[in-house]
Write an enzyme that holds these catalytic residues in place. Structure first.
Site, PDB file in Angstrom:
ATOM      1  N   SER A 253      -8.998  -8.982   6.257  1.00 50.46           N
ATOM      2  CA  SER A 253      -8.877  -9.866   5.093  1.00 50.46           C
ATOM      3  C   SER A 253      -9.052 -11.337   5.475  1.00 50.46           C
ATOM      4  CB  SER A 253      -7.515  -9.638   4.422  1.00 50.46           C
ATOM      5  OG  SER A 253      -6.486  -9.661   5.394  1.00 50.46           O
TER       6      SER A 253
ATOM      7  N   CYS B 173      -8.065   4.039   8.024  1.00 54.95           N
ATOM      8  CA  CYS B 173      -9.369   3.530   7.581  1.00 54.95           C
ATOM      9  C   CYS B 173     -10.284   3.277   8.789  1.00 54.95           C
ATOM     10  CB  CYS B 173      -9.105   2.261   6.795  1.00 54.95           C
ATOM     11  SG  CYS B 173     -10.476   1.171   6.707  1.00 54.95           S
TER      12      CYS B 173
ATOM     13  N   GLU C 144       0.841  -1.208   0.000  1.00 57.57           N
ATOM     14  CA  GLU C 144       0.000   0.000   0.000  1.00 57.57           C
ATOM     15  C   GLU C 144       0.874   1.256   0.000  1.00 57.57           C
ATOM     16  OE1 GLU C 144      -2.905   0.509   3.229  1.00 57.57           O
ATOM     17  OE2 GLU C 144      -2.611   2.657   2.957  1.00 57.57           O
TER      18      GLU C 144
HETATM   19  S1  SF4 Z   1      -8.946  -2.270   5.822  1.00 56.95           S
HETATM   20 FE1  SF4 Z   1     -10.345  -2.704   4.124  1.00 56.95          FE
HETATM   21  S2  SF4 Z   1     -11.594  -0.850   3.845  1.00 56.95           S
HETATM   22 FE2  SF4 Z   1      -9.782  -0.322   5.093  1.00 56.95          FE
HETATM   23  S3  SF4 Z   1      -8.254   0.399   3.610  1.00 56.95           S
HETATM   24 FE3  SF4 Z   1      -7.859  -1.778   3.925  1.00 56.95          FE
HETATM   25  S4  SF4 Z   1      -9.035  -2.795   2.303  1.00 56.95           S
HETATM   26 FE4  SF4 Z   1      -9.817  -0.708   2.469  1.00 56.95          FE
END
Ligand code: SF4
Length: 279
Positions: free
Chosen positions: A261, A189, A125
């Site tokens: 996940s 998030c 990421e």
């Molecule tokens: S935890 Fe889930 S909703 Fe949050 S950034 Fe990661 S993939 Fe996206």
């Protein structure tokens, strides 16, 4: 033995969306369907996708034809351009929250800020953020690195989506002294934050926490870290098979949580195993 399962355990909307898009692509496309790197950070879920026919490519050279699904964590801008240049069909399964981080970083850079991402240097990421691969956007993992940042006039800061608020706050308070103008976006998030808070609440009530999810999953590792830091004995497992009976000796209350996940069937298996032991 009482078992408390976190109401926030398991798939978040970003992971669900990525899986749905991939399975829909698999059903509708005649050619091969590839993901650029593992779609999500859960080895069991990725294996399940593989059994259904989704191939994982580690580099673009491995893909000669078919469809490329962009993973939930995103891909570096240069790689994205390379995929576009091949003319391969692209399905974008990047989580909208990750895209927001990418967009904010691009805007900050455009507006002349030195940009810092608070996160893990080698996490996909973070690698997908503009300027990271080139070293133009900086990554800060800890307070020491924040304190060592050379003074800059304008500093823009975002967080990797799975960081804890606590850690982000600490870094920001150090960075405040490294600049004249500090612009911060709270990009942690909500799904990750809720999982952390709920897991922490449970960890305070139980003798032991089991955190289920990929060992390579940043948000699951963060959950395990948050639970362990509360003083509760914590084990991070990927599957029910890893549960050791000696862990459960003398345990009256056990808390279960799972990363964003972690598939529901793995949580069910863990619950079934613990229920069978506690009967
Ligand atoms: S935890 Fe889930 S909703 Fe949050 S950034 Fe990661 S993939 Fe996206």
């Amino acid at each position: 033995m009482e078992i408390i399962l976190s109401k926030e355990a398991g798939f978040c909307f970003g992971v669900k969306r990525a899986l749905e898009l991939t399975l829909k692509t698999l059903a509708n496309e005649k050619g091969h369907v590839y993901t650029m790197g593992p779609l999500i950070h859960n080895p069991q879920a990725v294996e399940d996708l593989k059994n259904k026919g989704v191939l994982v490519a580690e580099s673009l050279d491995e893909i000669k034809s078919g469809v490329v699904v962009l993973r939930s964590h995103g891909v570096p801008p240069k790689l994205y351009q390379q995929i576009l240049d091949t003319g391969l069909k692209i399905v974008d399964a990047v989580c909208p929250n990750v895209k927001l981080v990418q967009k904010l970083v691009a805007q900050l850079k455009q507006n002349g800020y030195t940009v810092v991402v608070v996160g893990e240097k080698n996490h996909p990421e973070v690698m997908s953020v503009p300027g990271i691969v080139e070293g133009e956007t900086l990554v800060i993992e800890n307070i020491e690195q924040a304190a060592g940042l050379p003074w800059v006039k304008r500093l823009g800061v975002v967080a990797q989506t799975t960081q804890t608020c606590e850690h982000f706050r600490k870094i920001i308070s150090v960075l405040l002294h490294r600049t004249f103008e500090l612009r911060t976006y709270h990009t942690i998030c909500e799904a990750a934050e809720k999982r952390q808070q709920n897991s922490l609440d449970i960890a305070k009530q139980v003798n032991m926490m089991l955190v289920i999810g990929g060992k390579n999953s940043a948000n699951t590792s963060r959950l395990a870290q948050v639970c362990a830091m509360s003083g509760c004995t914590t084990h991070h497992i990927e599957t029910a098979a890893e549960i050791q009976s000696e862990w459960l000796k003398g345990i009256e209350k056990i808390g279960i949580t799972a990363g964003a996940s972690t598939p529901p069937w793995i949580i069910d298996e863990v619950m079934d195993k613990l229920t069978a032991i506690s009967l």
